[in-house]
Design an enzyme around this catalytic site. Sequence first.
Site, PDB file in Angstrom:
ATOM      1  N   CYS A 190       0.508  -0.850   0.355  1.00 50.39           N
ATOM      2  CA  CYS A 190       0.264   0.029  -0.008  1.00 50.39           C
ATOM      3  C   CYS A 190       1.391   1.467  -0.107  1.00 50.39           C
ATOM      4  CB  CYS A 190      -0.898  -0.873   1.503  1.00 50.39           C
ATOM      5  SG  CYS A 190      -0.511   0.037   3.017  1.00 50.39           S
TER       6      CYS A 190
ATOM      7  N   HIS B 183      -2.465   1.057   6.906  1.00 51.54           N
ATOM      8  CA  HIS B 183      -2.494   0.872   5.384  1.00 51.54           C
ATOM      9  C   HIS B 183      -3.182   2.544   5.472  1.00 51.54           C
ATOM     10  CE1 HIS B 183      -3.958  -0.978   1.516  1.00 51.54           C
ATOM     11  NE2 HIS B 183      -5.271  -0.064   2.173  1.00 51.54           N
TER      12      HIS B 183
ATOM     13  N   GLU C   5      -6.417   2.072  -4.026  1.00 48.70           N
ATOM     14  CA  GLU C   5      -5.341   1.003  -3.242  1.00 48.70           C
ATOM     15  C   GLU C   5      -4.277   0.137  -3.824  1.00 48.70           C
ATOM     16  OE1 GLU C   5      -7.055  -1.012   0.406  1.00 48.70           O
ATOM     17  OE2 GLU C   5      -8.846  -0.865  -0.620  1.00 48.70           O
TER      18      GLU C   5
END
Length: 378
Positions: free
Chosen positions: A283, A337, A349
């Site tokens: 990510c 994240h 993402e």
Amino acid sequence: MVVLGALGSPAWAEPGPGGADRPPTTSYSLPSGATGSSGSYPSPPVADSGRLDRDVRVAPFDEARSREYFAVAAESLDPDLVERVRAIDGVRSVEVVDAARIRIDGVVMSVLGVNPSTFRNYAPAPSAKSDEIWQGIAEGRIALSDDAGKQRDLELGSTVAMAGAHGTVDKEVWTHATSGVAGIDALISRASAKELGFPRGNGLIVSAPGADLWQLREDLRKVLGPDVSLQVLAEESSGPRPYDADGVPVSEEIVERMIAAAESQLGVPYVWGGTTPGKGFDCSGLVQWAFRQAGVEIPRVTHDQWWAGEHIDYADARRGDLIFWRSDPTAPDYISHVAIYLGDGKMLEAPRSGDVVKVTDVRTDRMAGVVRVHVADQ
């Protein structure tokens, strides 16, 4: 083996403390689907507590200690220097660790060698209270972060090869438990670190609950000097400073170039630690790479990207902002994240192992906040 050095701060500013309340150290609400008592997260499981020899004594959990800063140098820190850090106004305690980057299962990871009896007091609450976790580390096993262990399918009880300066040593994966120190992928004992050839005592965890983090940073700089990297771990300032950032928000032109770069990687596999276009991203690797294509440098790891600009409410988010989550059950206060906001409730993402870079609906569950990236000038 590479000694931990600079921690990926943007060239125009170091990640700095903000003004949000620091998450509590000792108790948390349960995530969806978790079980536990008194509103706390359960301790991460270990491989097999029945195989513990218990031939190394590990002290019981004492008290939760906050983590304000992580300091790391290329070489061992002089004990007198450590004592000067302990004497800084507001510092309650300092934990000495050994820090290095080594290959684990063929992939470079950042590792701390710790004293299980004392470091556990600085660990996130779900891990700190588990005697089995720290006993296993004391007996020579490795604790991988929740992300590194699960996303790389390094199962509990499996064996990983750790390639240090003194050769390769096999270690059993004992647990998946995030340390609470941003960017650290694994914990081992200081005895294991010595076996692998880590620098001795080149890292410090500084606990200074209630301190003005901006002033503390300046005090640490004065004592430790320019060759020691500092990373803020806490999120509270004793002063009235709002969440803001030096410089100015990135322009719409940069935002669109960044998003176009990210969209060019749609369908590329998620790869833990991945930073390679067309082959694999995690990510934060995707976010850093996309901004770089637009001429902007931001940090590599998610926690440091959290400090790359102005913190705003999700209701005020606009295209190109970064959205962050605290979704690690082993470290509930940890930024774990990041995704790129596209507008209209959509985001881009690199989600998780087994998935690909894609566009999804924004998830508000356990969202930490939104950051508008800043640069010095444009």
